[in-house]
Design an enzyme around this catalytic site. Structure first.
Site, PDB file in Angstrom:
ATOM      1  N   GLU A   1       0.820  -1.207   0.000  1.00  0.00           N
ATOM      2  CA  GLU A   1       0.000   0.000   0.000  1.00  0.00           C
ATOM      3  C   GLU A   1       0.860   1.265   0.000  1.00  0.00           C
ATOM      4  O   GLU A   1       0.533   2.240  -0.682  1.00  0.00           O
ATOM      5  CB  GLU A   1      -0.923   0.002   1.230  1.00  0.00           C
ATOM      6  CG  GLU A   1      -1.906  -1.157   1.269  1.00  0.00           C
ATOM      7  CD  GLU A   1      -1.374  -2.331   2.080  1.00  0.00           C
ATOM      8  OE1 GLU A   1      -2.184  -2.962   2.800  1.00  0.00           O
ATOM      9  OE2 GLU A   1      -0.152  -2.624   1.990  1.00  0.00           O
TER      10      GLU A   1
ATOM     11  N   CYS B   1      -0.493   0.423   7.622  1.00  0.00           N
ATOM     12  CA  CYS B   1      -0.916   0.868   6.288  1.00  0.00           C
ATOM     13  C   CYS B   1      -2.308   1.485   6.311  1.00  0.00           C
ATOM     14  O   CYS B   1      -2.610   2.370   5.508  1.00  0.00           O
ATOM     15  CB  CYS B   1      -0.887  -0.311   5.319  1.00  0.00           C
ATOM     16  SG  CYS B   1       0.782  -0.929   4.983  1.00  0.00           S
TER      17      CYS B   1
ATOM     18  N   ALA C   1      14.023 -44.545  -6.576  1.00  0.00           N
ATOM     19  CA  ALA C   1      15.439 -44.879  -6.727  1.00  0.00           C
ATOM     20  C   ALA C   1      15.567 -46.381  -6.943  1.00  0.00           C
ATOM     21  O   ALA C   1      14.656 -47.146  -6.593  1.00  0.00           O
ATOM     22  CB  ALA C   1      16.235 -44.464  -5.491  1.00  0.00           C
TER      23      ALA C   1
ATOM     24  N   ARG D   1      11.343 -24.911  -4.709  1.00  0.00           N
ATOM     25  CA  ARG D   1      12.304 -24.680  -3.629  1.00  0.00           C
ATOM     26  C   ARG D   1      12.423 -23.194  -3.317  1.00  0.00           C
ATOM     27  O   ARG D   1      12.457 -22.786  -2.156  1.00  0.00           O
ATOM     28  CB  ARG D   1      13.690 -25.208  -4.021  1.00  0.00           C
ATOM     29  CG  ARG D   1      13.922 -26.685  -3.857  1.00  0.00           C
ATOM     30  CD  ARG D   1      15.410 -26.979  -4.094  1.00  0.00           C
ATOM     31  NE  ARG D   1      15.725 -28.392  -3.967  1.00  0.00           N
ATOM     32  CZ  ARG D   1      16.958 -28.881  -3.945  1.00  0.00           C
ATOM     33  NH1 ARG D   1      17.989 -28.056  -4.054  1.00  0.00           N
ATOM     34  NH2 ARG D   1      17.171 -30.177  -3.825  1.00  0.00           N
TER      35      ARG D   1
ATOM     36  N   LEU E   1      20.810 -28.906  -1.182  1.00  0.00           N
ATOM     37  CA  LEU E   1      19.561 -28.398  -0.607  1.00  0.00           C
ATOM     38  C   LEU E   1      19.439 -26.886  -0.736  1.00  0.00           C
ATOM     39  O   LEU E   1      18.959 -26.201   0.179  1.00  0.00           O
ATOM     40  CB  LEU E   1      19.407 -28.818   0.862  1.00  0.00           C
ATOM     41  CG  LEU E   1      19.269 -30.321   1.149  1.00  0.00           C
ATOM     42  CD1 LEU E   1      18.999 -30.545   2.627  1.00  0.00           C
ATOM     43  CD2 LEU E   1      18.183 -30.972   0.304  1.00  0.00           C
TER      44      LEU E   1
ATOM     45  N   ARG F   1      19.024 -23.403  -7.158  1.00  0.00           N
ATOM     46  CA  ARG F   1      19.931 -23.205  -8.279  1.00  0.00           C
ATOM     47  C   ARG F   1      19.125 -22.974  -9.542  1.00  0.00           C
ATOM     48  O   ARG F   1      17.992 -23.425  -9.668  1.00  0.00           O
ATOM     49  CB  ARG F   1      20.839 -24.436  -8.475  1.00  0.00           C
ATOM     50  CG  ARG F   1      21.649 -24.784  -7.227  1.00  0.00           C
ATOM     51  CD  ARG F   1      22.533 -26.005  -7.461  1.00  0.00           C
ATOM     52  NE  ARG F   1      21.783 -27.209  -7.821  1.00  0.00           N
ATOM     53  CZ  ARG F   1      21.184 -27.988  -6.943  1.00  0.00           C
ATOM     54  NH1 ARG F   1      21.207 -27.696  -5.652  1.00  0.00           N
ATOM     55  NH2 ARG F   1      20.538 -29.066  -7.339  1.00  0.00           N
TER      56      ARG F   1
ATOM     57  N   SER G   1      18.809 -37.677  13.865  1.00  0.00           N
ATOM     58  CA  SER G   1      18.649 -38.014  15.283  1.00  0.00           C
ATOM     59  C   SER G   1      19.968 -38.222  15.997  1.00  0.00           C
ATOM     60  O   SER G   1      20.165 -37.765  17.125  1.00  0.00           O
ATOM     61  CB  SER G   1      17.790 -39.281  15.422  1.00  0.00           C
ATOM     62  OG  SER G   1      16.492 -39.070  14.934  1.00  0.00           O
TER      63      SER G   1
ATOM     64  N   GLY H   1      13.556 -39.191   1.711  1.00  0.00           N
ATOM     65  CA  GLY H   1      13.304 -40.569   1.322  1.00  0.00           C
ATOM     66  C   GLY H   1      12.005 -41.088   1.898  1.00  0.00           C
ATOM     67  O   GLY H   1      11.278 -40.381   2.615  1.00  0.00           O
TER      68      GLY H   1
END
Length: 361
Positions: free
Chosen positions: A55, A87, A165, A187, A207, A210, A225, A295
């Site tokens: 605004e 605003c 896979a 991404r 990660l 690109r 973990s 996965g």
């Protein structure tokens, strides 16, 4: 209630809001038009947190022509002091006569307050024009504001027989270059990219974003973990890494911190990472959208915990066979009554691959 011209102007405001698709986090994506006697006199969009809101940018373009004009904005104008002044007060000071908002702001600090300020100042206000489109554009912001955790989108590239896979782990590349570039765009719009230690150790991914122009990189989050992430892993390059673990003690944690990673202990009763607690923490940090590339084990854990909102599939025109790896590690069903149901929202070809966008119902 709304004219054809109203629809056209709001559609333009939404297109302006999309210009902030990769930049506004943790703020919502917002576009604004100022129209006087059917003529566009000012427009603007919000670029990034701390920068002027849509605004304000539109008012700066319109100048004195904003007096008596109609404002079209894709989200209710804010009525509180945050990083920038409210605003709603700026619109009142400019002397606009009418404000049309696509949707009410889900932020509890706003939640109708901005529109109430405008109405109290004698400005005609209407809300709800192209609301579903506006909500979709800010689906992550809405999720974070209304439930305290981000919108979680799981991206999967697979063969037509739903394999991600080979049995030996080879997965590059199942889909074609057009699908991979499209995945980079998803991404880029996310605030965080989430993966698991198994995927990171097997593929050594970066990660990051690109081949898509963006001024910022999403936070990289790895569920690890036992802190097994190799110190030479590419995900650690460039910083911006959060390791969710069951413990943050010991020399391993110190070594990972020395590589620039933040180690966050979030153990559950089984000694694994509490995924719900992780997403709640990401919400507290202003993360609106989480893009998952993991996965079958982490995908299945997120799905089982009820933490997945959306699935982004890319299916390549090939077959890998039953011994190849699947999409989700889920408990066996004894009845079809336990199946997870989806609503398919979008289907299209991306290069030679089929892209399917579905939501859990």
């Amino acid at each position: 209630m709304f004219s054809a011209a109203d629809h056209d102007f709001m559609a333009r405001a939404l297109r302006l809001a999309e210009l902030g698709l990769y930049t506004t986090t943790p703020n919502p994506r917002v576009g604004c038009l100022i129209v006087s006697d059917g003529r566009l006199v000012g427009e603007g969009w919000h670029y990034s947190a701390g920068a002027p809101h849509a605004e304000i940018n539109a008012l700066q373009v319109a100048g004195s022509a904003a007096h008596g004009a109609t404002v079209y904005v894709s989200l209710e104008p804010c009525g509180h002091h945050g990083r920038t002044p409210p605003c709603a007060q700026a619109l009142i000071a400019a002397g606009v006569s009418r404000v049309v908002a696509a949707m009410q702001d889900p932020n509890p600090r706003v939640a109708g307050r901005g529109l109430a300020l405008l109405k109290d100042a004698g400005i005609a206000c209407e809300c709800g024009l192209l609301e579903s489109e506006a909500r979709e554009l800010n689906i992550g912001f809405v999720a974070r504001m209304t439930r305290g955790r981000p919108w979680v989108r799981v991206k999967i590239a697979a063969s037509l027989d739903a394999r991600t896979a080979l049995e030996n782990g080879a997965s590059q590349w199942i889909t074609g270059p057009a699908a991979r570039l499209d995945g980079q765009r998803w991404r880029a719009r996310a605030c965080a990219i989430l993966s698991g230690i198994g995927t990171v150790r097997a593929d050594d991914p970066q990660l990051n974003v690109r081949d898509v122009e963006t001024p910022r990189q999403p936070l990289k989050v790895v569920v690890d973990s036992r802190l097994e992430l190799p110190l030479q892993a590419r995900v650690l390059d460039g910083g911006g890494v959060l390791l969710a673990s069951a413990s943050d003690a010991g020399k391993r944690a110190e070594a990972l911190r020395a590589r620039g990673a933040e180690v966050l202990p979030l153990p559950d009763a089984a000694g694994k990472v509490d995924l719900a607690a992780l997403l709640a923490e990401l919400g507290r940090r202003g993360i609106n959208e989480v893009h998952v590339e993991a996965g079958a084990r982490l995908n299945g854990a997120l799905l089982t915990a009820g933490l997945v909102d959306e699935l982004l599939f890319y299916f390549a025109p090939c077959l890998l066979g039953d011994t190849a790896r699947g999409l989700f590690g889920l408990p066996a069903l004894e009845s079809l009554d336990g199946k997870r149901t989806l609503a398919i929202n979008d289907v299209r070809m991306v290069g030679a691959d089929l892209r399917l966008l579905a939501r859990l119902t």
